[in-house]
Design a protein around this motif. Sequence first.
Motif, short mmCIF file in Angstrom:
data_model
loop_
_atom_site.label_atom_id
_atom_site.label_comp_id
_atom_site.label_asym_id
_atom_site.label_seq_id
_atom_site.Cartn_x
_atom_site.Cartn_y
_atom_site.Cartn_z
N ARG A 189 0.87 -1.40 0.04
CA ARG A 189 0.05 -0.14 -0.09
C ARG A 189 0.80 1.35 0.19
NH1 ARG A 189 -5.24 1.10 1.71
NH2 ARG A 189 -5.69 -1.12 2.34
N ALA A 190 1.83 1.24 0.85
CA ALA A 190 2.67 2.43 0.94
C ALA A 190 3.24 3.03 -0.41
CB ALA A 190 3.73 2.19 2.23
N THR A 191 3.86 1.84 -1.11
CA THR A 191 4.56 2.35 -2.38
C THR A 191 3.54 2.82 -3.45
OG1 THR A 191 6.40 0.59 -1.97
CG2 THR A 191 5.88 1.55 -4.40
N TRP A 192 2.23 2.41 -3.41
CA TRP A 192 1.29 2.66 -4.34
C TRP A 192 0.89 4.11 -4.02
CZ3 TRP A 192 -0.67 2.92 -8.89
CH2 TRP A 192 -2.18 3.26 -9.02
N LEU A 193 0.77 4.49 -2.70
CA LEU A 193 -0.02 5.91 -2.47
C LEU A 193 1.17 6.79 -2.60
CD1 LEU A 193 -1.66 5.02 1.14
CD2 LEU A 193 -2.65 5.55 -1.19
N ASN A 194 2.50 6.52 -2.58
CA ASN A 194 3.65 7.35 -2.92
C ASN A 194 4.10 7.62 -4.29
OD1 ASN A 194 5.46 9.26 -1.27
ND2 ASN A 194 6.88 7.81 -1.82
N PHE A 195 3.00 6.82 -5.05
CA PHE A 195 3.61 6.50 -6.52
C PHE A 195 2.75 7.82 -7.44
CE2 PHE A 195 2.79 4.12 -10.58
CZ PHE A 195 4.27 4.08 -11.09
N ASP A 196 3.49 8.26 -8.17
CA ASP A 196 2.92 9.58 -8.78
C ASP A 196 2.10 9.04 -10.26
OD1 ASP A 196 3.92 11.28 -7.14
OD2 ASP A 196 5.90 11.48 -8.19
N ASN A 197 2.61 7.81 -10.85
CA ASN A 197 1.95 7.61 -11.98
C ASN A 197 0.80 6.80 -12.13
OD1 ASN A 197 1.68 7.30 -14.77
ND2 ASN A 197 3.34 5.77 -15.06
#
Length: 266
Positions: A189-197
């Motif tokens: 979840r964390a990587t997805w929320l911090n992902f811009d694209n």
Amino acid sequence: MTRIPLLAAALSILLPIVAAAETMKMAVTTSFQNSGLAEVLVPRIAEETGVDVELIVVGTGQALRLGEAGDVDAVLVHSRAAEEAFVAAGHATHRTPFMYNDFVVLGPVADPADVTGAGTAPEAMTRIAAAEASFVSRGDDSGTHKAELALWEDAGMAPEGTWYRPVGAGMGASLNTAVGMGAYILSDRATWLNFDNKADMAILFEGDPALFNQYAYLPVNPAKGDHLKADAAGSVENWLVSATARDLIDGYRVGGEQVFTFNAEQ
């Protein structure tokens, strides 16, 4: 005439105090780095312990192999079965869980496989396979890849076919591929929320206990060589289970959402 020797003596006493901080190498998962949490924790570790942590950012499997070879002083990963095997083989003296988040199933908002209608995570995977909807797998022996394979196993299948796309890359690169293809993917979840694209991708399934994602710290066994910084690794471990770490981990937000939870329990 005695001032210069006295000054030299004084400086020799002060020099150890201003010596550079000790540096240790820690192999960490790409999700730890991509989430943005590393940028919060690592500077505070240096400030409060005097240990500069050099991050080697790889998947869990590669991180454990670096530890096995004695090429790093500690590993920070998220695959309990692999971690326990690592300890059992004598490559680390123990494992220390210290935080967790969760995995989510992402996909195009149109959701051609009707993943949102699934009751469990394995069922979500079954629906993707039944629809032969494009699915991007990290395929890199990372903690996320291991979790994905466990879901396929729980679903009673081994994914294969042109719809299944292992890319052998980190979380960020895999997400870019999934977005570009309009494909489903498992992500923390964390990587997805911090992902811009994000484009027209969204979280389509979440909340199953099977998606629990525990992170642990494993100091590499110092018996592997005198070059290992066992004391520094111990200092970092003590810091990771401290009240300061708890406040930073629980307080870390992405888009206003808490994405990690501290849990320093065995």
